[in-house]
Design a protein around this motif. Structure first.
Motif, PDB file in Angstrom:
ATOM      1  N   ASN A  21       0.863  -1.285  -0.176  1.00 13.52           N
ATOM      2  CA  ASN A  21      -0.047   0.186   0.058  1.00 13.52           C
ATOM      3  C   ASN A  21       0.882   1.328  -0.102  1.00 13.52           C
ATOM      4  OD1 ASN A  21       0.866   0.427   2.658  1.00 13.52           O
ATOM      5  ND2 ASN A  21      -0.896  -0.291   3.483  1.00 13.52           N
ATOM      6  N   GLU A  22       0.428   2.448   0.144  1.00 13.16           N
ATOM      7  CA  GLU A  22       0.961   3.785   0.073  1.00 13.16           C
ATOM      8  C   GLU A  22       1.857   3.813   1.224  1.00 13.16           C
ATOM      9  OE1 GLU A  22      -1.961   6.599  -0.593  1.00 13.16           O
ATOM     10  OE2 GLU A  22      -2.802   6.096  -2.449  1.00 13.16           O
ATOM     11  N   SER A  23       1.549   3.000   2.141  1.00 12.65           N
ATOM     12  CA  SER A  23       2.551   3.395   3.368  1.00 12.65           C
ATOM     13  C   SER A  23       3.542   2.340   3.451  1.00 12.65           C
ATOM     14  CB  SER A  23       1.620   2.947   4.622  1.00 12.65           C
ATOM     15  OG  SER A  23       0.414   3.986   4.856  1.00 12.65           O
ATOM     16  N   GLY A  24       3.666   1.533   2.328  1.00 13.91           N
ATOM     17  CA  GLY A  24       4.768   0.666   2.296  1.00 13.91           C
ATOM     18  C   GLY A  24       4.651  -0.633   2.999  1.00 13.91           C
ATOM     19  N   LYS A  25       3.406  -0.973   3.434  1.00 14.91           N
ATOM     20  CA  LYS A  25       3.060  -2.303   4.038  1.00 14.91           C
ATOM     21  C   LYS A  25       2.098  -3.047   3.137  1.00 14.91           C
ATOM     22  CE  LYS A  25       3.087   0.024   8.567  1.00 14.91           C
ATOM     23  NZ  LYS A  25       2.013   0.398  10.089  1.00 14.91           N
TER      24      LYS A  25
END
Length: 229
Positions: A153-157
């Motif tokens: 996702n956009e948070s890198g998770k």
């Protein structure tokens, strides 16, 4: 013909191909790639007419040499990378209707799925008997289960594609299928009058995944050559 329904098979085969030059007529163990699909359609018990939609004189000549007449070339605006298969189908069916060739169902057969046989085609067509108003699509069981697939996702998770726990025994996993691109069957009236998404056809024709090979890369081509030996 099947149950008094006239059936036309459309084989789309444009000249442009980035991954494999002249892909539709590249040599595969002594035959052009498209010939495997042409032969399967010719051997079908139910197909009344085979129509190859192409923008290439060379492809048209190959088709004629293998028993399928190509009456006219596809217009250039339907032969670009951006052209949609559904628009090619609409154009083809309207052209046939203008020549007073009227069909009840259209079977789309992509030449990049050469392991599909006449048996698969006829079994898929036979589903019309129980689903006369439905749309039919060939599918194969997936190799990699989507329960274990993730996106970042956009948070890198990591995020799961399926919103359910992946702590489950493999033998208890539900079966998932993918659209394999080998066979699409629709009512002609639906194609010419509606905005249809072929990949959203509703009735599945399940093919063994050993027949699912979509030739898109040179590696796919070499795998096909090996399998056909």
């Amino acid at each position: 013909m099947f149950h008094d329904k006239k059936i036309v098979a459309v084989i789309p085969a444009r000249a442009g191909s980035k991954g494999i030059p002249n892909k539709n007529i590249v040599d595969v163990n002594g035959n052009p790639l498209i010939v495997y699909t042409i032969n399967a359609a010719l051997e079908s018990r139910y197909i009344d007419r085979i129509y190859v939609s192409t923008d290439s004189i060379e492809i048209a000549d190959v088709c004629r040499a293998h028993g399928v007449e190509v009456e006219r070339l596809r217009p250039q605006h339907l032969a670009t990378d951006e052209a949609k298969t559904i628009d090619v189908l609409k154009y083809t069916l309207h052209s046939l209707q203008s020549q007073n060739e009227i069909y009840d169902y259209v079977v789309l057969l992509q030449p990049t799925q050469p392991l599909r046989s006449c048996v698969h085609i006829d079994e898929a067509i036979s589903l019309i008997a129980a689903h006369e108003d439905a749309s039919i699509i060939s599918v194969s069981e997936v190799e990699d289960h989507p329960l274990f697939m993730r996106k970042i996702n956009e948070s890198g998770k990591l995020e799961s594609l399926l919103q359910t726990s992946s702590t489950v025994r493999r033998q208890d996993l539900p079966i998932y299928y993918k659209v394999n691109g080998a066979i699409y069957i629709n009512k002609v009236s639906d194609i010419v009058t509606q905005d249809i998404s072929l990949n959203d056809n509703k009735i599945p024709y399940v093919m063994d995944k050993k027949y699912d090979l979509d030739v898109d890369t040179l590696a796919d081509l070499e795998k096909l050559r090996w399998l056909l030996k």
